[in-house]
Design an enzyme around this catalytic site. Structure first.
Site, PDB file in Angstrom:
ATOM      1  N   ARG A 251      13.275  -4.792  13.332  1.00 36.65           N
ATOM      2  CA  ARG A 251      14.710  -4.911  13.106  1.00 36.65           C
ATOM      3  C   ARG A 251      15.002  -5.697  11.824  1.00 36.65           C
ATOM      4  NH1 ARG A 251      16.266  -6.245  17.899  1.00 36.65           N
ATOM      5  NH2 ARG A 251      17.136  -4.247  18.525  1.00 36.65           N
ATOM      6  N   ALA A 252      14.191  -6.684  11.515  1.00 31.07           N
ATOM      7  CA  ALA A 252      14.407  -7.456  10.288  1.00 31.07           C
ATOM      8  C   ALA A 252      14.271  -6.564   9.054  1.00 31.07           C
ATOM      9  CB  ALA A 252      13.414  -8.617  10.215  1.00 31.07           C
TER      10      ALA A 252
END
Length: 388
Positions: free
Chosen positions: A244-245
């Site tokens: 997700r980062a």
């Protein structure tokens, strides 16, 4: 209407202003988490962003709000008066197109935080409860504040908040004076203060509008392989969990390029947004795990003390020096024993050690056994309830 302090007049918090603008340009980022002490322009900046997006609502979510108050529920007045099943919108519907501000987001129930993050990322609020099946658009900029000393959000929830800013008190006297002077000028004469910043506000609002339009076009500002590689390096170095980062960093870099009016996304855009993306997601540094696995001085000392004492190895020959395993120091330590090398356990660690034994006469053994039996009998006699 109460005047709003302009976003272009906020001083001393460049990262906060940048994070809010990026979240407004790219709604898929999932909002902004602001950590820091009180009095650092958190709510002022949030209201200023809504004013920059005008006409846009600014909705504050109270800590005591229920899940029905947030997502919406059955309209009881219509149900009771006309036997009609209708939907009563909640705070998410009111915040559509504007800013949803949550003070002390870490104190909200996890169920409400889950809903906020889901809707902030998808832009749609779907309600399935109380006999209602309803969905509506809910595209807003989620801004949450928290004080880490009062508790943290679960890591799963932190990861879903797009950007994070850590604020600090202004320590420069000149900067503090400038901030206070600006606030006093605004409070004394809001109209004159807003007129002084009208040109900057108009310019910022136009840049924001153009950047949002560019990000809405899928063909604009594609990510190159070099940008993908830079994002991957940043996330690997921060030891983040999952991907997700990476996605948030790519979207934030694209939003920054759109804000600057660039034709392409560059590696410098990734470097600028990386701190905002990784602050609340970064785990230990790569060397921490290796350092944690290496034996420490305290563990080596504990191993040394757990080793059978040297006195149990039998007497040393007269006139000979005590044996010292290789790698250990021969300098005497406490109690006259050789000082051990605390960097690693001794080479003979875990090997069986010889035990000294001394012959005992038969009469002496009988006397010891008799004394033990008498002591046991006396103990039983003193303990009530035990069989005699």
């Amino acid at each position: 209407m109460t005047p709003t302090f302009p976003l272009s007049a906020i001083q001393g918090q460049p990262q906060l202003v940048q994070a809010l603008l990026l979240a407004a340009i790219e709604p898929a980022l999932g909002g902004v988490l602001i950590q820091g002490p009180r009095g650092t322009a958190k709510s002022t900046a949030a209201r200023a962003l809504a004013d920059l997006l005008a006409p846009a609502p600014f909705v504050t979510l109270p800590l005591g709000a229920s899940i029905e108050h947030v997502v919406g529920s059955l309209d009881l007045s219509k149900a009771l008066s006309g036997n009609e099943v209708a939907f009563a919108p909640g705070l998410l519907a009111r915040a559509h197109g504007g800013v949803l501000y949550v003070d002390e987001i870490n104190l909200l129930p996890d169920a409400i935080v889950d809903v906020l993050l889901d809707v902030a990322a998808s832009g749609v609020n779907r309600v399935e409860r109380d006999g209602i099946s309803h969905d509506h658009a809910a595209r807003f900029v989620l801004i949450g504040t928290m004080n880490p000393e009062e508790g943290m959000l679960r890591p799963q929830l932190l990861d879903r908040l797009g950007l994070c800013v850590q604020l600090a008190n202004a320590q420069d006297p000149a900067l503090r004076s400038a901030i206070v002077k600006a606030r006093l000028r605004f409070d004394l004469d809001p109209a004159d203060f807003l007129a002084a910043y009208a040109t900057q506000q108009t310019h910022m609002a136009e840049r924001l509008r153009q950047a949002r339009a560019r990000c809405a076009e899928a063909a604009e500002l594609p990510w190159s392989d070099a940008v993908h590689e830079e994002v991957a390096r940043q996330c690997i170095a921060a030891c983040v969990d999952g991907l997700r980062a990476d996605l948030v960093m790519l979207r934030a870099a694209r939003a920054l390029a759109a804000w600057e009016g660039c034709k392409t996304i560059e590696s410098r855009h990734v470097a600028q947004v990386a701190p905002l993306v990784l602050l609340h997601r970064a785990n230990q540094a790569p060397g921490d795990a290796a350092q944690r696995q290496a034996p420490t001085a305290s563990s080596a000392s504990a191993s040394a003390t757990e080793r059978p004492p040297e006195s149990l190895s039998g007497p040393s020959p007269a006139g000979s020096a005590p044996s010292v395993p290789p790698g250990q120091s021969t300098n005497p330590g406490q109690n006259g024993l050789p000082a051990r090398n605390l960097e690693q356990p001794p080479p003979d660690w875990g090997a069986p050690q010889p035990m000294a034994s001394a012959p005992v006469a038969a009469l002496q053994a009988d006397a010891l056994a008799q004394a033990a039996m008498e002591a046991l009998a006396a103990k039983k006699a003193r303990a009530p309830g035990l069989p005699r």
